[in-house]
Motif scaffolding. Structure first.
Motif, PDB file in Angstrom:
ATOM      1  N   PHE A  61      38.553   0.209  19.578  1.00 21.72           N
ATOM      2  CA  PHE A  61      38.906  -1.358  20.430  1.00 21.72           C
ATOM      3  C   PHE A  61      40.615  -1.036  20.240  1.00 21.72           C
ATOM      4  CE2 PHE A  61      42.173  -4.018  19.355  1.00 21.72           C
ATOM      5  CZ  PHE A  61      41.913  -5.825  20.462  1.00 21.72           C
ATOM      6  N   TRP A  62      41.241  -1.572  21.618  1.00 25.85           N
ATOM      7  CA  TRP A  62      42.353  -1.080  21.165  1.00 25.85           C
ATOM      8  C   TRP A  62      43.367  -2.312  22.174  1.00 25.85           C
ATOM      9  CZ3 TRP A  62      45.754   0.317  26.071  1.00 25.85           C
ATOM     10  CH2 TRP A  62      44.795   0.848  27.210  1.00 25.85           C
ATOM     11  N   PRO A  63      44.717  -3.241  21.961  1.00 29.12           N
ATOM     12  CA  PRO A  63      45.120  -3.960  22.255  1.00 29.12           C
ATOM     13  C   PRO A  63      46.031  -3.461  23.299  1.00 29.12           C
ATOM     14  CG  PRO A  63      46.569  -3.794  20.339  1.00 29.12           C
ATOM     15  CD  PRO A  63      45.254  -2.386  20.811  1.00 29.12           C
ATOM     16  N   THR A  64      46.891  -4.788  24.219  1.00 31.54           N
ATOM     17  CA  THR A  64      47.658  -4.371  24.822  1.00 31.54           C
ATOM     18  C   THR A  64      48.416  -5.825  24.891  1.00 31.54           C
ATOM     19  OG1 THR A  64      47.039  -6.390  26.447  1.00 31.54           O
ATOM     20  CG2 THR A  64      46.229  -4.106  26.588  1.00 31.54           C
ATOM     21  N   HIS A  65      49.599  -6.157  25.512  1.00 33.24           N
ATOM     22  CA  HIS A  65      50.534  -7.285  24.582  1.00 33.24           C
ATOM     23  C   HIS A  65      50.169  -8.705  26.163  1.00 33.24           C
ATOM     24  CE1 HIS A  65      52.335  -5.494  21.673  1.00 33.24           C
ATOM     25  NE2 HIS A  65      52.754  -3.862  22.448  1.00 33.24           N
ATOM     26  N   LYS A  66      49.501  -7.921  27.227  1.00 32.48           N
ATOM     27  CA  LYS A  66      49.381  -8.780  28.192  1.00 32.48           C
ATOM     28  C   LYS A  66      48.888  -9.821  27.855  1.00 32.48           C
ATOM     29  CE  LYS A  66      48.225  -8.872  33.098  1.00 32.48           C
ATOM     30  NZ  LYS A  66      48.073  -7.745  34.576  1.00 32.48           N
ATOM     31  N   THR A  67      49.114 -11.318  28.377  1.00 30.97           N
ATOM     32  CA  THR A  67      48.314 -12.338  27.728  1.00 30.97           C
ATOM     33  C   THR A  67      47.662 -13.129  29.957  1.00 30.97           C
ATOM     34  OG1 THR A  67      50.438 -13.614  28.488  1.00 30.97           O
ATOM     35  CG2 THR A  67      49.542 -12.577  26.156  1.00 30.97           C
ATOM     36  N   PHE A  68      47.515 -13.988  29.684  1.00 30.77           N
ATOM     37  CA  PHE A  68      46.977 -14.774  30.974  1.00 30.77           C
ATOM     38  C   PHE A  68      46.110 -15.843  30.539  1.00 30.77           C
ATOM     39  CE2 PHE A  68      43.186 -12.392  29.584  1.00 30.77           C
ATOM     40  CZ  PHE A  68      42.090 -12.819  29.239  1.00 30.77           C
ATOM     41  N   SER A  69      45.685 -16.638  31.492  1.00 34.83           N
ATOM     42  CA  SER A  69      45.100 -17.799  31.833  1.00 34.83           C
ATOM     43  C   SER A  69      44.215 -18.489  32.661  1.00 34.83           C
ATOM     44  CB  SER A  69      46.034 -19.346  30.992  1.00 34.83           C
ATOM     45  OG  SER A  69      46.782 -19.296  32.486  1.00 34.83           O
ATOM     46  N   ILE A  70      43.054 -18.859  32.569  1.00 33.15           N
ATOM     47  CA  ILE A  70      42.586 -19.213  33.321  1.00 33.15           C
ATOM     48  C   ILE A  70      42.181 -20.742  32.955  1.00 33.15           C
ATOM     49  CG2 ILE A  70      40.226 -18.763  34.557  1.00 33.15           C
ATOM     50  CD1 ILE A  70      39.701 -15.778  33.192  1.00 33.15           C
ATOM     51  N   ALA A  71      41.382 -21.326  34.570  1.00 39.17           N
ATOM     52  CA  ALA A  71      41.435 -22.698  34.165  1.00 39.17           C
ATOM     53  C   ALA A  71      39.897 -22.723  34.929  1.00 39.17           C
ATOM     54  CB  ALA A  71      42.170 -24.181  35.480  1.00 39.17           C
ATOM     55  N   TYR A  72      38.803 -23.703  34.564  1.00 39.33           N
ATOM     56  CA  TYR A  72      37.435 -23.175  35.468  1.00 39.33           C
ATOM     57  C   TYR A  72      37.445 -24.505  35.881  1.00 39.33           C
ATOM     58  CZ  TYR A  72      37.239 -19.248  33.620  1.00 39.33           C
ATOM     59  OH  TYR A  72      36.706 -17.532  32.744  1.00 39.33           O
ATOM     60  N   GLY A  73      36.116 -24.939  36.725  1.00 44.01           N
ATOM     61  CA  GLY A  73      36.232 -26.618  36.477  1.00 44.01           C
ATOM     62  C   GLY A  73      36.111 -27.495  35.149  1.00 44.01           C
ATOM     63  N   SER A  74      34.966 -26.439  34.258  1.00 39.35           N
ATOM     64  CA  SER A  74      34.724 -27.142  33.202  1.00 39.35           C
ATOM     65  C   SER A  74      34.917 -27.273  32.280  1.00 39.35           C
ATOM     66  CB  SER A  74      33.190 -26.737  32.730  1.00 39.35           C
ATOM     67  OG  SER A  74      33.191 -25.203  32.651  1.00 39.35           O
ATOM     68  N   GLY A  75      36.514 -26.490  31.988  1.00 43.68           N
ATOM     69  CA  GLY A  75      37.551 -25.748  30.895  1.00 43.68           C
ATOM     70  C   GLY A  75      38.646 -25.181  31.316  1.00 43.68           C
ATOM     71  N   ARG A  76      38.881 -24.770  30.117  1.00 41.71           N
ATOM     72  CA  ARG A  76      40.494 -23.433  30.352  1.00 41.71           C
ATOM     73  C   ARG A  76      40.276 -22.368  28.993  1.00 41.71           C
ATOM     74  NH1 ARG A  76      45.773 -25.767  28.646  1.00 41.71           N
ATOM     75  NH2 ARG A  76      45.024 -28.205  27.788  1.00 41.71           N
ATOM     76  N   MET A  77      41.152 -21.581  29.271  1.00 42.40           N
ATOM     77  CA  MET A  77      41.002 -20.635  28.555  1.00 42.40           C
ATOM     78  C   MET A  77      43.039 -19.872  28.305  1.00 42.40           C
ATOM     79  SD  MET A  77      41.102 -17.887  29.417  1.00 42.40           S
ATOM     80  CE  MET A  77      40.384 -16.730  27.769  1.00 42.40           C
TER      81      MET A  77
END
Length: 281
Positions: A61-77
């Motif tokens: 595993f290795w991380p990044t500092h990039k964030t994002f978001s997604i909206a679906y018809g049934s929810g979002r994250m």
């Protein structure tokens, strides 16, 4: 006022992430491109009911500092972009970019942990290369084609034809079949469905007598029997899964969800920008 829940049909598969591998159940979603699973650091109620990725236990595993978001018809994250080894069966994608959710809304009680998108890189919210494109680039698969085989049902059929030139999209991760208002209303009238709130209901006693709805695509008939397009809510009332398509398009557009796809073997030929359908066996 009573609370009615409706059965949502989702089709999930197992993947593993990390070294040693941690197993997750994900939706194979044709409408999106991103792969994500919950992070162990996610404190949303939805995350507490699902398997969460323990990134500190993976040596690859290795991380990044990039964030994002997604909206679906049934929810979002909301999540963060990371990299690790992802396995689908015998296919192994090393250094695969994917997302770890740190916030989730609307996914409580769902029978899957995350989502694996099958669409093109251009629609990725995280900017990551989708896993099947990565597998193609790594030589793990010869062509960017993948197949979905869902459950089969066979019944009698009658045909309803869409007028003029129609467009059809196959969409996983959502159960209903969406179509133009006029044509969907014609179907509801044909099967004697009665509107109530946001649904159309029929008597459960007549389900076995209702006609199949047949989609004719390139001259080939794809029947959807009533036993597939009628579901029951928590009170035992039967409702139809045909919905009005609220997306404005220049042509009459149908969105064929999991109700349709569980009846037919579908092949997404990304290399030639086409989809193949065949009756499941």
């Amino acid at each position: 006022m009573g609370l009615i829940w409706r059965c949502q049909l989702f089709y999930v598969g197992n993947i593993t992430i990390g070294t040693p591998p941690q197993e997750f159940q994900v939706i194979f979603d044709k409408a999106s491109s991103d792969l994500w699973v919950p992070s162990v650091f996610c404190t949303s109620p939805a995350c507490s009911t699902h398997v969460r990725f323990r990134q500190l236990q993976s040596s690859t595993f290795w991380p990044t500092h990039k964030t994002f978001s997604i909206a679906y018809g049934s929810g979002r994250m909301k999540g963060v972009a990371v990299h690790d080894t992802v396995r689908i069966g015998n296919l192994v994608s090393t250094d695969q970019p994917f997302g770890l959710s740190v916030e989730e809304y609307g996914f409580e009680g769902r029978a899957y942990d995350g989502i694996l998108g099958l669409n093109y890189p251009s629609v990725s919210f995280s900017g990551a290369i989708p896993i099947f494109d990565k597998l193609k680039n790594q030589g793990a698969i010869s062509e960017p084609d993948f197949c979905l085989l869902l459950e089969q049902h066979l019944h009698e059929k009658k045909v309803i034809v869409c007028s003029g030139s129609c467009k059809a999209l196959v969409v996983t991760g959502t159960s209903p079949i969406f179509g133009p208002r006029r044509l969907v209303n014609n179907i509801q009238k044909l099967i004697g469905a009665t509107p109530l709130d946001s649904e159309h209901y029929v008597s459960c006693f007549v389900v076995n007598t209702l006609p199949s709805i047949v989609f004719t695509i390139n001259g080939i008939n794809y029947p959807v029997p009533a036993q597939a397009y009628i579901l029951k809510d928590s009170r035992g009332h039967c409702y139809t899964t045909f919905k009005e398509n609220t997306v404005r398009t220049s042509r009459e557009t149908w969105m064929l969800g999991d109700i349709f796809l569980r009846l037919y073997f579908s092949v997404l030929d990304r290399g030639n920008d086409r989809i193949g359908l065949a009756q499941a066996v």
